[in-house]
Design a protein around this motif. Structure first.
Motif, PDB file in Angstrom:
ATOM      1  N   VAL A  50     -18.275  77.313  55.712  1.00 14.48           N
ATOM      2  CA  VAL A  50     -19.210  76.208  55.286  1.00 14.48           C
ATOM      3  C   VAL A  50     -18.169  74.819  53.676  1.00 14.48           C
ATOM      4  O   VAL A  50     -17.933  74.275  53.544  1.00 14.48           O
ATOM      5  CB  VAL A  50     -20.430  75.956  54.202  1.00 14.48           C
ATOM      6  N   ARG A  51     -17.932  75.814  53.085  1.00 13.48           N
ATOM      7  CA  ARG A  51     -17.182  75.200  51.911  1.00 13.48           C
ATOM      8  C   ARG A  51     -15.553  74.008  52.625  1.00 13.48           C
ATOM      9  O   ARG A  51     -15.512  73.432  51.897  1.00 13.48           O
ATOM     10  CB  ARG A  51     -16.927  76.193  51.114  1.00 13.48           C
ATOM     11  N   SER A  53     -14.957  73.499  55.940  1.00 15.61           N
ATOM     12  CA  SER A  53     -15.186  72.635  56.684  1.00 15.61           C
ATOM     13  C   SER A  53     -15.998  71.174  56.199  1.00 15.61           C
ATOM     14  O   SER A  53     -16.509  70.513  56.256  1.00 15.61           O
ATOM     15  CB  SER A  53     -16.517  73.373  57.697  1.00 15.61           C
ATOM     16  N   SER A  54     -16.084  70.866  54.671  1.00 11.76           N
ATOM     17  CA  SER A  54     -16.533  69.848  53.516  1.00 11.76           C
ATOM     18  C   SER A  54     -15.380  69.517  52.957  1.00 11.76           C
ATOM     19  O   SER A  54     -15.005  68.223  52.615  1.00 11.76           O
ATOM     20  CB  SER A  54     -17.240  70.600  52.294  1.00 11.76           C
ATOM     21  N   CYS A  59     -11.789  68.071  58.012  1.00 11.35           N
ATOM     22  CA  CYS A  59     -11.924  66.778  58.863  1.00 11.35           C
ATOM     23  C   CYS A  59     -11.070  66.359  59.594  1.00 11.35           C
ATOM     24  O   CYS A  59     -11.244  66.244  61.120  1.00 11.35           O
ATOM     25  CB  CYS A  59     -13.018  65.891  58.279  1.00 11.35           C
ATOM     26  N   TYR A  97     -16.527  64.257  54.092  1.00 11.10           N
ATOM     27  CA  TYR A  97     -18.391  64.791  54.249  1.00 11.10           C
ATOM     28  C   TYR A  97     -19.010  63.800  53.078  1.00 11.10           C
ATOM     29  O   TYR A  97     -19.936  63.444  53.326  1.00 11.10           O
ATOM     30  CB  TYR A  97     -17.782  66.317  53.190  1.00 11.10           C
ATOM     31  N   THR A 101     -21.982  62.307  55.359  1.00  8.37           N
ATOM     32  CA  THR A 101     -23.083  63.879  55.090  1.00  8.37           C
ATOM     33  C   THR A 101     -24.932  62.729  54.791  1.00  8.37           C
ATOM     34  O   THR A 101     -24.694  61.749  53.663  1.00  8.37           O
ATOM     35  CB  THR A 101     -22.852  64.899  54.476  1.00  8.37           C
ATOM     36  N   ASP A 108     -27.351  68.306  54.474  1.00  8.55           N
ATOM     37  CA  ASP A 108     -26.092  69.396  54.932  1.00  8.55           C
ATOM     38  C   ASP A 108     -25.726  70.183  56.192  1.00  8.55           C
ATOM     39  O   ASP A 108     -24.801  70.577  56.622  1.00  8.55           O
ATOM     40  CB  ASP A 108     -26.028  70.338  53.366  1.00  8.55           C
ATOM     41  N   ALA A 109     -26.543  70.776  56.414  1.00 13.25           N
ATOM     42  CA  ALA A 109     -27.189  71.457  56.950  1.00 13.25           C
ATOM     43  C   ALA A 109     -27.041  70.473  58.692  1.00 13.25           C
ATOM     44  O   ALA A 109     -26.488  71.299  58.904  1.00 13.25           O
ATOM     45  CB  ALA A 109     -29.010  72.560  57.517  1.00 13.25           C
ATOM     46  N   LYS A 112     -23.507  69.655  58.999  1.00 18.02           N
ATOM     47  CA  LYS A 112     -22.599  70.980  59.829  1.00 18.02           C
ATOM     48  C   LYS A 112     -23.085  70.916  61.168  1.00 18.02           C
ATOM     49  O   LYS A 112     -22.229  71.291  61.993  1.00 18.02           O
ATOM     50  CB  LYS A 112     -23.383  72.251  58.819  1.00 18.02           C
ATOM     51  N   GLY A 115     -21.676  68.261  63.326  1.00 18.16           N
ATOM     52  CA  GLY A 115     -19.296  68.821  62.697  1.00 18.16           C
ATOM     53  C   GLY A 115     -19.613  70.264  63.601  1.00 18.16           C
ATOM     54  O   GLY A 115     -18.485  70.055  64.539  1.00 18.16           O
ATOM     55  N   LEU A 116     -20.334  70.646  64.624  1.00 17.29           N
ATOM     56  CA  LEU A 116     -20.368  71.987  64.714  1.00 17.29           C
ATOM     57  C   LEU A 116     -20.010  71.353  66.829  1.00 17.29           C
ATOM     58  O   LEU A 116     -19.323  71.728  67.546  1.00 17.29           O
ATOM     59  CB  LEU A 116     -20.985  72.632  65.249  1.00 17.29           C
TER      60      LEU A 116
END
Length: 197
Positions: A50-51, A53-54, A59, A97, A101, A108-109, A112, A115-116
């Motif tokens: 998570v950290r 990917s921010s 990216c 991010y 975001t 945040d969720a 993510k 992003g997935l």
């Protein structure tokens, strides 16, 4: 740090295994420890993912995002990405991010999960010529930083429409419509010779 913690936990379990297996309670403690180990490792891995990917580098790690990364360096005062990046209005380590975001309860969720989706398309789907947002860009992403900024409040163009902007009835992108100057990237119109975020 995580690797050290896991190594200490495994060492403790291995060292105490002889003592713990001598009693029923000891075997239950050992079983609980062995059950917790994968959970701790998985949780730590998710936290690191998570950290990471921010981060801007994450990216821009996909080739289809390279022009968007290069657009941070375009010499164009009307390009939102370039202005925010070059003037250091946002952290360079988390540029993508910070702007993509949602600043809401589950922003945040949501970022993510979006992003997935991008990662899924990158590996298993058809990459579009120009990636698009999954929903219209919300004003509150802009107003999160600019809503109480003097430059926003005192801008004459914002005076009569401030309520519409704050309610979302009018998009900030109506006027500020150039997010990433991809034409400037093609023309190699950069303010630095080698753009690398």
């Amino acid at each position: 740090m995580i690797v050290i913690a896991v190594a200490v936990l495994v060492s403790l379990i291995a060292f105490a295994a002889g003592v713990l297996t001598a009693s029923r309670l000891g075997r239950l403690v050992l079983l609980a420890g062995l059950a917790l180990l994968p959970l701790v490792v998985t949780g730590a891995g998710v936290a690191v993912g998570v950290r990471e990917s921010s981060q801007t580098q994450f990216c821009l790690g996909c080739h289809e995002m390279e022009p968007y990364g290069q657009s941070l360096f375009v010499d164009n005062a009307t390009s939102l990405a370039a202005v925010h990046y070059q003037k250091r209005l946002i952290s360079r380590d988390s540029t993508c991010y910070a702007c993509h975001t949602d600043y809401a309860l589950f922003g945040d969720a949501k970022a993510k999960f979006n992003g997935l989706k991008h990662v899924w398309v990158h590996y298993f789907g058809t990459i579009p010529e120009r990636p698009k947002l999954y929903q219209p860009y919300p004003n509150y992403n802009c107003l999160h930083c600019h809503g109480d900024a003097r430059s926003f409040l005192e801008a004459s163009a914002h005076q009569d429409i401030r309520a519409e902007l704050q309610s979302g009835a009018r998009s900030c992108l109506t006027c500020h419509d150039l997010a990433h100057d991809l034409e400037g990237v093609k023309a190699r119109n950069f303010w630095l010779p080698e753009p690398r975020p």
